[in-house]
Design an enzyme around this catalytic site. Structure first.
Site, short mmCIF file in Angstrom:
data_model
loop_
_atom_site.label_atom_id
_atom_site.label_comp_id
_atom_site.label_asym_id
_atom_site.label_seq_id
_atom_site.Cartn_x
_atom_site.Cartn_y
_atom_site.Cartn_z
N ALA A 167 -26.53 94.97 52.15
CA ALA A 167 -26.80 95.30 50.75
C ALA A 167 -26.27 96.66 50.36
CB ALA A 167 -28.31 95.23 50.48
N ASP A 207 11.79 119.92 36.60
CA ASP A 207 13.18 120.33 36.65
C ASP A 207 13.72 120.36 35.22
OD1 ASP A 207 15.53 121.05 37.99
OD2 ASP A 207 16.27 119.00 37.94
N ASP A 221 15.15 118.11 44.87
CA ASP A 221 13.76 118.03 44.43
C ASP A 221 12.87 117.28 45.42
OD1 ASP A 221 14.28 119.30 41.97
OD2 ASP A 221 15.04 117.44 41.15
N GLU A 279 -31.06 96.50 45.29
CA GLU A 279 -31.19 95.48 46.33
C GLU A 279 -31.84 96.06 47.58
OE1 GLU A 279 -27.31 93.94 47.10
OE2 GLU A 279 -26.89 93.59 44.97
N ASN A 292 -22.77 91.03 45.91
CA ASN A 292 -21.85 92.18 45.97
C ASN A 292 -20.42 91.80 45.62
OD1 ASN A 292 -24.02 93.71 46.71
ND2 ASN A 292 -23.38 94.02 48.84
N THR A 348 -21.29 88.47 41.75
CA THR A 348 -22.15 88.94 40.65
C THR A 348 -21.78 90.35 40.23
OG1 THR A 348 -23.92 87.60 41.60
CG2 THR A 348 -24.53 89.18 39.91
N ASP A 349 -21.49 91.21 41.21
CA ASP A 349 -21.05 92.57 40.88
C ASP A 349 -19.55 92.63 40.62
OD1 ASP A 349 -23.63 93.29 41.30
OD2 ASP A 349 -23.30 94.32 43.20
#
Length: 927
Positions: A298, A344, A660, A725, A750, A753-754
């Site tokens: 979690a 430059d 450069d 959680e 995780n 849903t997230d």
């Protein structure tokens, strides 16, 4: 072979430009006409090695892949997967949790591997650049060999259009011009000559009797003694600089590492407390271990690396639409932290096209407008705007000057695909364009008055003369060149229709005009002519360049890009400091910088020679004030960037040349030019400007700030959920309940849903004042500006809501249902409430202060789409039999589902109430 393993012995003299031809030949035991023998070539090849750049040995692909799994969060997840598999096998269950966790770990590893395997290609580009075919004299004969087979002492033959394959000392040359912009940054081709240069500390651009690997012959031919090959060349030194620059993690990478350390440490502490508390209460060790595994899963935001990667990828797509190509994903976010842009000059701030800006005659001062090579512009004569044809028709000396521009010229102006281009020398191209702006058709005039003789430009004479047939008989000699030396050849001056003897006062006036144009950073040429009744029998020579009639001066400039002024202004408004670093002359650099607003009138310009004498401490003091650096070498550019970084500046460096590349790699953000940039600068960079437009950097910086803001937004969203959680899982055993969530269900939350709403939050549009704020401090803590407090606060609220539901639902199911189904029903309600509460969180978190009802829902339809899709997927897990069995959920009644929706809506209500409190607090502060 690594550089450290191949200690090449340098040829016996460091300053070849200070030696005459005979000394150089003697030192390298060569022969001007015979070259060296094949036997000697073999011996020197053994001694000096191949004429190629030697790469460092980097990490293997296997090592890069293994390194992906050293992340502390992934290590913890791997440990969880192992323990979970052992427990499942012990209980004779299929280890689906362990397989799911292992799959996530592997996916994250693959994503990281794909990013890092964009290996360093700068050395490969340098090698391609430095291995052309080359003609040499060996054993008395001329042969063609690969550039990598050159050795010191070889006699190399150069001609127009070839690339110089090694560093060398000129033995002989005819009208040789070499373009060295890739090494020195100067736009103009350099006139080379075999004479001595006595100054030992002369810079690259001042060593006129030497040529360098990687440069290009523009015109003429030469015989060259090869003095340095491979890593000993100037190009090789740049390669070594690139290799020795250590790359550091970007601010985002550092913050993600910091986040991982905090999460894992916090997780281990919580696990320890839960296990210790459970054992003190004589709890079941197996249940406590399962609780610990659930907490560990979690606390780790498994979907976060993927969401960050996708967010950065979306940012790169938006930047491509704005002409900025990102080569390394983390660079997208890094742009939001830039405090200083080191640019430059040639081709970056300027157009890399010479443009005439002013004309001075004995009576008149003319200003000329126009950009690039387009033959369109206006003349301002003595402060009064006039049509260009007015100057030609009413000012005879201007007409003569434009004729000189046309006839003393080998360039061709033509239109290709709607764009005006120059074939030939840029300076001569600027003169052709000037004549065209004045209404003079160069091709027609050159046809009507064909060239008869020519005395070409040389560095000693510093002028060019041509003799053309007069349109009405006779011949006319036109001369252009250095104002001082051309004026020395003049005895008369044209004033209107009159030809008068030139007085001392008029000569002083010309010198004053020349100084006035030079102070503006313009390159100045003088023009004169004379009539010759008959053709010289012996052809045109320097003796004919006498008794000339002076007509005037022309001042030209590699003009700034018109959009850069606004871009510089926007940079300053955004708290970003622009700095010019160029290999060009300090007067030119100062004039351009003042014109663009990079420097103010009277600001100091620091040159490379001054910088070379400074210690690191002295330079650290200077970089805080100086905004213009001129006549600098690659090492100087690198020192400037490093000094700025020591002042805690977050540096972006733009450039287009080989010179450069080291500074591009050292800078926090290296920005190469897509059109004019060399392969080397592009491969050493983090970002490429597809339109070579400095203004694109500002647009890319804005996108970088938007990306960083959105990353913070979805990290708050994801970790707020994870904290809720963890608290819920930790509380369950303490109040006498079993763990309500399995590791597989936690992974679902995780990742899906997230994850889906987090991706939608990643495309939230920019706030209106995003470029009015100062840059984000790159050392800023990931939890800074209230983010840590927000995540903890929201996590606690989410946990309280869920725990209250958990206690109620456990009692409710115990009262109304058979004991066998109690756990599954109340646990499914807890699982569903946690998932649905995050949907309300996703909708509310779009703004910190504006209520959701005040936001335009059409500005981010992805959020609403992700919320609906995730809600439907959650219901599938409950009401579709195969998914229900796999995820371990249970059927719940419509009433129970409605209760879950009701509890989860409290999360949305809480966040909206917080916004009202914040607004009230801000209003109180203002009043």
């Amino acid at each position: 072979m690594a550089i450290a393993e191949q200690e090449l012995e340098a040829p016996p003299h460091a300053h070849w430009h200070t030696l005459d031809v005979d000394e150089s030949i003697a030192l390298l035991q060569s022969d001007v006409n015979q070259g060296i023998t094949n036997q000697e070539v073999k011996a020197r090849f053994q001694r000096y090695g191949a004429n190629e750049l030697v790469a460092k040995i980097g990490r293997s692909s296997l090592q890069i892949f293994i390194d992906q799994f050293t992340n502390i969060m992934l290590i913890m997840l791997m440990a969880v997967a192992v323990v979970s598999a052992i427990l499942d096998i012990r209980d004779h269950e299929f280890p689906k949790d362990a397989i799911a966790i292992s799959s996530i770990v592997l996916l994250n590893g693959i994503l990281g591997f794909m990013q890092e395997t964009n290996a360093e290609k700068a050395l490969a580009a340098l090698k391609r650049m430095s291995s052309p075919k080359v003609r040499v004299i060996r054993d008395g004969g001329v042969i063609e060999i690969d550039g990598k087979n050159l050795v010191p002492g070889d006699i190399m033959l150069l001609e127009a259009g070839v690339q110089v394959a090694a560093d060398g000392r000129l033995l002989d040359e005819q009208n040789l011009q070499v373009r060295e912009s890739a090494l020195t940054g100067e736009a103009e081709a350099v006139n080379k000559e075999a004479k001595l240069v006595l100054e030992e500390d002369a810079g690259l651009g001042d060593r006129l009797n030497c040529v360098y690997q990687g440069t290009e012959v523009v015109q003429g031919r030469a015989k060259v003694l090869v003095t340095k090959t491979g890593m000993q060349t100037e190009l090789g030194k740049i390669a070594a600089l690139i290799q020795n620059v250590e790359t550091e993690d970007t601010p985002l990478q550092q913050r993600m590492t910091q986040l991982g350390n905090v999460l894992v440490t916090g997780s281990l502490v919580l696990v320890g407390l839960v296990v210790l508390g459970g054992m003190l209460n004589k709890g079941n060790f197996g249940e406590l271990l399962k609780t610990s595994l659930s907490m560990a899963v979690a606390v780790v935001p498994e979907g976060l690396p993927a969401v960050v990667t996708v967010t950065l990828a979306l940012g790169t797509q938006r930047m491509v639409r704005r002409n900025a190509l990102i080569r390394r994903l983390p660079a997208v976010e890094t742009l939001g932290s830039v405090t200083t842009i080191c640019s430059d000059k040639t081709g970056t701030l300027t157009q890399n096209k010479m443009v005439v800006q002013g004309i001075r005659t004995g009576l008149h001062s003319l200003q000329v407008t126009g950009d690039g090579y387009a033959p369109v512009g206006e003349f301002t004569i003595d402060g009064v705007p006039e049509k260009p044809t007015f100057a030609v028709n009413n000012i005879p000396e201007v007409q003569q000057l434009l004729m000189a521009c046309v006839f003393c010229n080998d360039a061709i102006l033509q239109q290709k695909n709607g764009e005006w281009i120059i074939i030939g020398d840029p300076t001569e191209g600027a003169l052709i364009v000037l004549a065209s702006k004045g209404g003079c058709d160069a091709a027609e005039w050159q046809h009507r008055m064909p060239r008869v003789f020519e005395v070409p430009f040389s560095s000693e004479r510093k002028r060019m003369s041509v003799l053309v047939q007069g349109e009405h008989g006779g011949n006319v000699l036109f001369c252009k060149g250095s104002p001082e030396l051309t004026l020395e050849c003049c005895t008369h001056i044209q004033i209107g229709d009159r030809i008068d003897p030139i007085s001392d006062a008029q000569r002083q006036q010309v010198f004053a005009q020349n100084n006035e144009l030079a102070r503006r950073g313009l390159r100045v040429l003088g023009f004169a002519y004379r009539n010759l009744p008959e053709l010289p029998e012996a052809g045109l020579n320097e003796n004919d360049e006498s008794n000339l009639i002076w007509v005037g001066l022309v001042g030209m400039l590699d003009a700034p890009r018109p959009e850069v002024r606004e871009a510089v202004k926007l940079c300053r408004e955004a708290g970003i400091r622009p700095i010019m670093i160029t290999g060009d002359h300090q007067l030119t650099a100062k004039a351009i910088a003042e014109d663009l607003g990079i420097a103010q009138l009277g600001d100091r310009v620091l040159t490379g020679r001054e910088l070379e004498k400074m210690s690191a401490t002295e330079l650290d003091r200077e970089v805080q004030e100086v905004s213009v650096y001129a006549r600098v070498s690659p090492e100087h550019k690198l020192r400037i960037v490093q000094s700025l970084q020591r002042q805690h500046q977050f540096v972006a460096m733009t450039g287009d040349g080989v010179n450069d590349a080291p500074a591009l790699k050292q800078a926090d953000i290296g920005i190469a030019m897509g059109i004019t940039g060399t392969d080397v600068s592009k491969e050493a960079s983090d970002m490429i400007l597809l339109d070579d437009n400095f203004a694109t950097i500002v647009a890319a910086t804005e996108e970088g700030r938007v990306v960083y803001t959105n990353i913070r937004r979805f990290i708050k969203y994801i970790l707020g959920s994870n904290i809720g959680e963890v608290i819920t899982i930790a509380t369950a055993p303490l109040i006498g309940l079993t763990v309500p969530l399995s590791p597989l269900q936690i992974l679902w939350m995780n990742l899906v849903t997230d994850g889906l709403p987090a991706l939608a939050l990643a495309v939230e549009p920019a706030e209106p004042n995003v470029m009015k704020k100062p840059p984000v401090d790159p050392r800023e803590n990931i939890f800074a500006r209230g983010m840590g407090a927000y995540m903890v606060r929201i996590g606690i609220i989410l946990a309280i809501i869920t725990i209250v539901l958990m206690v109620w639902s456990y009692g409710f199911t115990n009262t109304h249902f058979n004991e066998t189904y109690v756990k599954e029903r109340w646990a499914t309600m807890v699982f569903t409430t946690l998932c649905l509460a995050q949907m309300g969180h996703a909708i509310a978190i779009r703004s910190n202060t504006q209520l959701t009802i005040e936001l335009n829902p059409m500005t981010n339809l992805y959020v609403w789409g992700s919320v609906i899709m995730t809600t439907v997927l959650q219901l599938v897990l409950i009401y579709v039999e195969p998914f229900r069995r796999f995820f371990g959920t249970h059927l719940i009644t419509p009433t129970e589902l409605a209760i879950c929706f009701g509890f989860s809506a409290l999360m949305f209500v809480w966040i909206e109430l917080e916004k009202l409190v914040i607004r009230w607090w801000l209003w109180q502060r203002q009043t």
